[in-house]
Design an enzyme around this catalytic site. Structure first.
Site, PDB file in Angstrom:
ATOM      1  CG  ASP A 186      44.259  38.418  36.504  1.00 49.64           C
ATOM      2  OD1 ASP A 186      44.255  39.262  37.849  1.00 49.64           O
ATOM      3  OD2 ASP A 186      44.836  37.892  36.127  1.00 49.64           O
ATOM      4  CG  HIS A 196      49.315  32.956  42.542  1.00 49.39           C
ATOM      5  ND1 HIS A 196      50.619  33.333  41.468  1.00 49.39           N
ATOM      6  CD2 HIS A 196      48.402  34.242  41.616  1.00 49.39           C
ATOM      7  CE1 HIS A 196      50.973  34.095  40.564  1.00 49.39           C
ATOM      8  NE2 HIS A 196      49.255  34.604  40.855  1.00 49.39           N
TER       9      HIS A 196
HETATM   10 FE1  N7H Z   1      49.036  36.417  39.104  1.00 46.67          FE
HETATM   11  N1  N7H Z   1      45.636  32.994  38.436  1.00 46.67           N
HETATM   12  O1  N7H Z   1      44.370  33.323  37.717  1.00 46.67           O
HETATM   13  O2  N7H Z   1      45.237  32.384  39.408  1.00 46.67           O
HETATM   14  N2  N7H Z   1      47.229  36.392  39.322  1.00 46.67           N
HETATM   15  N3  N7H Z   1      48.517  34.932  37.504  1.00 46.67           N
HETATM   16  N4  N7H Z   1      50.895  36.427  38.786  1.00 46.67           N
HETATM   17  N5  N7H Z   1      48.727  37.893  40.969  1.00 46.67           N
HETATM   18  C1  N7H Z   1      46.405  37.264  40.350  1.00 46.67           C
HETATM   19  O3  N7H Z   1      44.426  39.777  43.178  1.00 46.67           O
HETATM   20  C2  N7H Z   1      47.569  34.124  37.545  1.00 46.67           C
HETATM   21  C3  N7H Z   1      50.856  35.838  37.122  1.00 46.67           C
HETATM   22  C4  N7H Z   1      50.373  38.028  41.123  1.00 46.67           C
HETATM   23  O4  N7H Z   1      47.975  41.833  45.770  1.00 46.67           O
HETATM   24  C5  N7H Z   1      44.664  37.207  41.005  1.00 46.67           C
HETATM   25  O5  N7H Z   1      44.371  41.413  41.083  1.00 46.67           O
HETATM   26  C6  N7H Z   1      47.708  33.528  36.437  1.00 46.67           C
HETATM   27  C7  N7H Z   1      53.027  36.475  37.414  1.00 46.67           C
HETATM   28  C8  N7H Z   1      50.390  39.083  41.957  1.00 46.67           C
HETATM   29  O6  N7H Z   1      47.048  40.216  46.307  1.00 46.67           O
HETATM   30  C9  N7H Z   1      45.260  35.579  40.021  1.00 46.67           C
HETATM   31  C10 N7H Z   1      48.502  33.198  35.590  1.00 46.67           C
HETATM   32  C11 N7H Z   1      52.637  37.366  38.476  1.00 46.67           C
HETATM   33  C12 N7H Z   1      48.617  39.534  41.779  1.00 46.67           C
HETATM   34  C13 N7H Z   1      46.235  35.612  39.471  1.00 46.67           C
HETATM   35  C14 N7H Z   1      49.313  34.314  36.653  1.00 46.67           C
HETATM   36  C15 N7H Z   1      51.575  36.844  39.143  1.00 46.67           C
HETATM   37  C16 N7H Z   1      48.138  38.672  41.343  1.00 46.67           C
HETATM   38  C17 N7H Z   1      43.990  37.161  41.814  1.00 46.67           C
HETATM   39  C18 N7H Z   1      49.403  32.988  34.594  1.00 46.67           C
HETATM   40  C19 N7H Z   1      54.229  37.746  38.774  1.00 46.67           C
HETATM   41  C20 N7H Z   1      48.427  40.438  43.730  1.00 46.67           C
HETATM   42  C21 N7H Z   1      43.896  38.469  41.065  1.00 46.67           C
HETATM   43  C22 N7H Z   1      49.020  32.990  33.276  1.00 46.67           C
HETATM   44  C23 N7H Z   1      55.497  36.837  38.802  1.00 46.67           C
HETATM   45  C24 N7H Z   1      48.600  39.770  44.460  1.00 46.67           C
HETATM   46  C25 N7H Z   1      43.843  40.433  41.545  1.00 46.67           C
HETATM   47  C26 N7H Z   1      48.076  40.351  45.977  1.00 46.67           C
HETATM   48  C27 N7H Z   1      46.952  38.385  41.242  1.00 46.67           C
HETATM   49  C28 N7H Z   1      45.776  34.503  38.583  1.00 46.67           C
HETATM   50  C29 N7H Z   1      50.622  34.961  36.139  1.00 46.67           C
HETATM   51  C30 N7H Z   1      51.961  37.980  40.518  1.00 46.67           C
HETATM   52  C31 N7H Z   1      43.209  34.907  40.181  1.00 46.67           C
HETATM   53  C32 N7H Z   1      46.923  32.623  35.846  1.00 46.67           C
HETATM   54  C33 N7H Z   1      54.022  35.782  36.232  1.00 46.67           C
HETATM   55  C34 N7H Z   1      51.231  40.393  42.190  1.00 46.67           C
END
Ligand code: N7H
Length: 550
Positions: A254, A399
């Protein structure tokens, strides 16, 4: 007015968003310089986008917001309520707390430099870097907290004003709607109570955080006969250890993709979007209330300058259940083992492999070297010729693609995406999955993510991403006619734990829908906070009179 005109002129020029923001900042600096020469400093408490606001000083911005945030191995989120009888005393003691607040300048010039030097010295001596004692403190307030302190100027964000509980239904959280009452989300009781503020304490160890928290509690007289605040709940997050360091609980790396901010992040990585300062900080260029080209500047109270809204979500993750689903539904690709098919499914649900490699660049096989390379792991836009009409590389509903659709919004022009960028600064909480949980494929102990995101506009930032993108099956828009991408499989939700679907998880059968049996990310609470600038904390929030009653 002059600033509004300048904003309109600059936004009408044919420049990239980054160049436009830079020009705007430079013009502001020039105007400010002229203002100081003519002694025309900002005077009114309510300003039309801060005429003559000074150039950004990172010593004034709280340290968790920009430039990678407070360094943290462990973080305590301390949610508090101000004692109704001692609001004045709270504001007086707040003045004594302000020197403990860590600024962005301290993070960049002091803490990160110390960490880098420590690492370098250790590498030269071929030893593991010795323990470095570091801590950080930030504070923010909910709308209830501001009102309680008598700070009632209209801040200009309806989501913040209403609070997260009031919008939980629209966010899609699981809950019930009794016929005679408001929607009742399935949250833990603490987040249904009044929460006035949040103190973040970060550190290298529990001992460092405990020491800092004791200092804070002493200032806020928590142990006194008449405490001026009450602790509502304390949540502790930890960076996972060993090879899982930097990975959230599903196992994915992450913290790779956050936007860079103009004139703050000097060397953005290739593919990293650069956004104007006002996308994250209130009162800076790009801080706008609504969508539109050009968006109109927003009116904010003067003390809001350089503050940011903090969206907090207490998100439980059902890891054994998620893993079981992957195990039982491998993508059948010739040449891949069952296990590899399961890994591929996980990568296509998220949009990155566990290593961090984006599936848009590494569609069928993980590429850990790519995953760890900051010069390449963000350099993708969903703009390969096959990206536009097929899900061969990345499902439309993955996602990552849902929460930052990158080139999928190109058709709407360069101003469409930036208002919806947020800076994420969350941390994992809870223990590792035990052998018993793994074997039973059932979660026994709470674990997940203390999600924290900063933005200047909650309705356009966190709330928009959750409601209008992750929960909206038709999003993103650029796809073949009749193709419905479906729900974000990680955070998309529908108010119940019913079946959600998404298409395109199998690259060889892209119109087939995959049924997701349950939500593996379950919100258990949250709140919106405002994280003021350090001068605002000192001059508007804190009172200087000594307390007489305690
Ligand atoms: Fe997410 N995951 O493990 O699946 N998220 N996220 N997220 N997320 C990202 O690129 C995860 C949540 C965003 O710029 C990564 O830095 C999990 C909420 C955004 O391409 C992973 C949860 C919201 C990005 C996860 C969770 C977001 C992002 C890749 C909850 C907003 C950047 C790491 C438990 C409403 C996207 C990375 C981009 C990336 C996961 C929550 C948003 C692995 C498990 C609630 C904007």
């Amino acid at each position: 007015m002059a600033q509004t005109l300048m904003y309109l002129v600059i936004t009408s020029m044919h420049l990239s968003p980054a160049a436009r923001a830079r020009l705007y900042n430079q013009t502001i600096s020039l105007v400010y310089y002229i203002c100081t020469l003519t002694n025309n400093a900002p005077s009114s408490d309510l300003a039309d986008v801060f005429p003559c606001s000074p150039p950004l000083d990172l010593g004034k911005v709280q340290g968790d917001i920009l430039a990678g945030g407070l360094p943290k191995k462990t973080e305590t989120c301390y949610f508090f309520r101000i004692n109704d009888a001692y609001v004045h005393e709270f504001r007086t003691q707040l003045g004594k707390l302000v020197p403990l607040i860590t600024s962005t300048a301290e993070v960049i010039n002091d803490q990160r430099k110390q960490l880098a030097q420590n690492k370098k010295d250790a590498a030269e001596k071929k030893i593991t870097p010795p323990h470095l004692k570091l801590s950080g403190v930030n504070i923010s307030f909910s709308t209830k907290g501001l009102k309680k302190m008598g700070i009632t100027d209209e801040i200009g964000d309806a989501a913040f004003d209403a609070g997260m509980l009031a919008g939980a239904k629209e966010l899609g959280d699981i809950g019930t709607s009794p016929s005679n009452g408001p929607f009742d989300p399935d949250w833990i009781p603490a987040f249904k109570q009044e929460i006035d503020g949040l103190i973040l304490i970060t550190g290298d160890s529990y001992a460092t955080v405990a020491e800092k928290l004791a200092e804070i509690e002493k200032i806020l007289l928590v142990q006194a006969r008449n405490p001026i605040i009450h602790e509502v709940i304390r949540l502790v997050g930890d960076v996972r250890s060993g090879k899982e360091k930097g990975h959230e609980h599903f196992g994915f790396q992450d913290g790779i993709s956050n936007p860079a901010v103009t004139d703050v992040d000097a060397n953005p990585n290739p593919g990293q979007q650069v956004v104007p300062q006002g996308i994250i900080l209130l009162g800076r260029p790009g801080d706008a209330p609504t969508l539109g080209t050009p968006a109109a500047p927003v009116t904010r109270p003067h003390w809001a300058l350089d503050g940011s809204f903090l969206s907090f979500r207490y998100l439980f993750q059902l890891v054994p259940e998620f893993n079981a689903f992957l195990k039982n539904n491998p993508i059948p690709i010739t040449g891949l083992t069952r296990e590899q098919g399961s890994e591929l499914l996980g990568a296509r649900l998220v949009g990155r492999w566990k290593s961090g490699a984006p599936v848009d660049l590494a569609p069928l096989h993980d590429d850990p070297v790519l995953g760890q390379d900051p010069l390449r792991n963000n350099n993708f836009h969903y703009t390969f010729p096959d990206d536009q009409q097929t899900q061969t590389r990345c499902p439309f509903a993955a996602h990552l693609r849902k929460t930052n659709p990158r080139g999928d919004l190109d058709q709407f022009g360069p101003n469409a995406l930036p208002p919806h960028r947020i800076i994420r600064s969350g941390i994992a909480f809870g223990p590792e999955v035990s052998a018993v949980e793994a074997a039973s494929e059932k979660t026994h102990l709470p674990r997940g993510l203390l999600f924290i995101a900063y933005q200047s506009n909650i309705e356009q930032g966190f709330q928009f991403i959750q409601q209008s993108w992750s929960n909206t099956p038709k999003f993103p828009p650029r796809k073949p006619a009749n193709e419905i991408p479906g729900f974000d499989p990680i955070i998309g939700q529908t108010n119940d734990d019913g079946v959600r679907t998404l298409s395109g998880t199998d690259p060889n059968s892209q119109t087939a829908n995959l049924k997701l049996p349950k939500q593996w990310v379950v919100p258990k609470g949250g709140e919106y906070f405002f994280s003021p600038s350090i001068p605002a904390l000192k001059e508007r929030f804190a009172l200087t009179e000594p307390s007489s009653e305690l």
